[in-house]
Scaffold this motif. Structure first.
Motif: not given
Length: 421
Positions: A277-283, A287-290, A356-361
């Protein structure tokens, strides 16, 4: 120039979503108050091609539009001709007396004007559904799609009579194959619609079918991921959103997507969801989390409709049911109930960026896989590349993703552990 407030097409409003929200709340209200609700959905056949030019000009004059503007529009349509190319050459000039011009930015407004007399006549002649303080709604419109509403079938029949006369007068026609109706009564409740019924494909089943087809396709994993992200998820998102799919179903859809993605990329089942789910720029795979995206979209839409300048929308959508819905969604998205009034919430807290940031964290806090984020970066010119000891190395989508989840490093660490023992 003012357009009837129930026409939501080609306006800076949620448009179709707003009309759907109104119909949904009319339905809820009818069930709560045990009153009737009848509705007919009308699709006008080739409406943009058949609206008469003289009708447009008459409406402009009736609305007292500036003569200079009216004359400019008249000059654009008066004397319009076309020719057809045949095997024997061009035909004679054919005079065009109907249809708005394709690609003309003025055409949507002119079409809305052409339907204005119908909507105002329905207001005068019909009772519609009454609510609030002497408020009533008789119709809904989104460009050439109309909905006639009333509390009993006799009122709907009056509305249909008005519609029939108007269409015959201006040269428009309905498309029967795309029209249907329903009538909810108190005792007994029943639904009237097309003779063959209405076939509804559930978003969950639709997604399963799409994923199976994509899984069988002879494509690279990176190509499957791209098709999933750009085409398949958007295909089911609209129906899942406006079909009021419950949170449990949204989670089921997310689970199906995660399972297939991990299968295509040969990732272990316990691979963190953050990389998906994280952004491309975060690696991540971006993909969208519905569950999160659809709940956030619904919440933002409800908050905007609750403060709508249209009194009908404000009253119907701003009732207690929508408030509770916002509170539940907010708790799911942020982990806590709103601390203030729902109308004072900051929607930036549920923006796509925050989600997206929440998923990355979550990913970075993972004991094993969190450190993997150090090994991949996004190169705008060359796509995803691995970064190791300052050396940029091209790699496959599968290999880079596996390294990014620390799969390789974890296995090496496990082997070292076994050697020591």
């Amino acid at each position: 120039m003012p357009i009837h407030q129930r026409q939501r097409g080609f306006k800076k409003t949620p448009g179709c979503a707003e009309n759907l929200a109104i119909i949904k709340n009319l339905h809820k209200r009818a069930k709560q108050m045990k009153s009737g609700l009848a509705a007919v959905f009308i699709d006008l056949a080739r409406a943009f091609d058949t609206v008469a030019h003289d009708l447009i000009l008459r409406v402009l004059q009736a609305k007292k539009v500036d003569k200079l503007i009216t004359n400019l529009i008249r000059s654009c349509y008066t004397g319009s001709t076309t020719q057809l190319k045949t095997s024997k050459g061009l035909t004679d000039l054919i005079t065009l007396k109907s249809g708005v011009k394709q690609g003309d930015p003025l055409s949507p407004s002119l079409f809305n004007l052409a339907l204005d007399p119908l909507l105002y006549t329905l207001d005068r002649e019909c009772t519609g559904v009454e609510f609030g303080d002497d408020q009533a709604i008789k119709s809904l419109a989104y460009a050439d799609d109309l909905v006639l509403v009333g509390e009993d079938w006799s009122d709907i029949q009056r509305a249909l009579n008005v519609l029939t006369v108007y269409l015959e007068t201006v040269g428009l026609a309905a498309n029967p194959e795309k029209c249907f109706s329903f009538f909810l009564s108190t005792i007994p409740g029943h639904l009237l619609g097309p003779v063959e019924g209405v076939t509804v494909v559930e978003p969950v089943e639709q997604l399963k079918d799409l994923l199976e087809k994509l899984g069988r396709a002879e494509l690279k994993p990176s190509q499957k991921i791209a098709l999933l992200r750009q085409f398949m998820i958007p295909t089911v998102t609209y129906k899942a959103d406006h079909g009021d799919l419950k949170v449990g179903k949204l989670r089921e859809m997310d689970k199906l997507i995660r399972k297939k993605v991990k299968q295509w990329l040969h990732l272990e089942g316990h691979t963190t969801d953050g990389i998906i789910y994280s952004k491309f720029s975060d690696g991540g795979l971006n993909i969208t989390k519905l569950e999160s995206q659809i709940l956030a979209t619904r919440t933002r839409r409800l908050l905007s409709l609750r403060v709508s300048e249209d009194p009908t929308t404000n009253t119907l959508v701003g009732e207690g049911a929508s408030k509770r819905e916002v509170e539940r969604a907010w708790k799911t998205l942020t982990g806590s109930l709103p601390r203030s009034s729902v109308d004072d919430l900051n929607i930036k807290e549920i923006s796509s960026e925050r989600i997206k940031r929440k998923e990355f964290d979550k990913w970075t806090k993972h004991t094993w896989q969190g450190s993997g984020k150090r090994y991949r970066q996004l190169d705008k010119e060359h796509g995803l590349k691995l970064v190791s000891s300052g050396l940029v190395i091209s790699s496959s989508c599968v290999g880079s993703t596996q390294l990014h989840t620390d799969r390789t490093h974890r296995r090496e660490g496990e082997q070292d552990c076994w050697r020591r023992h």
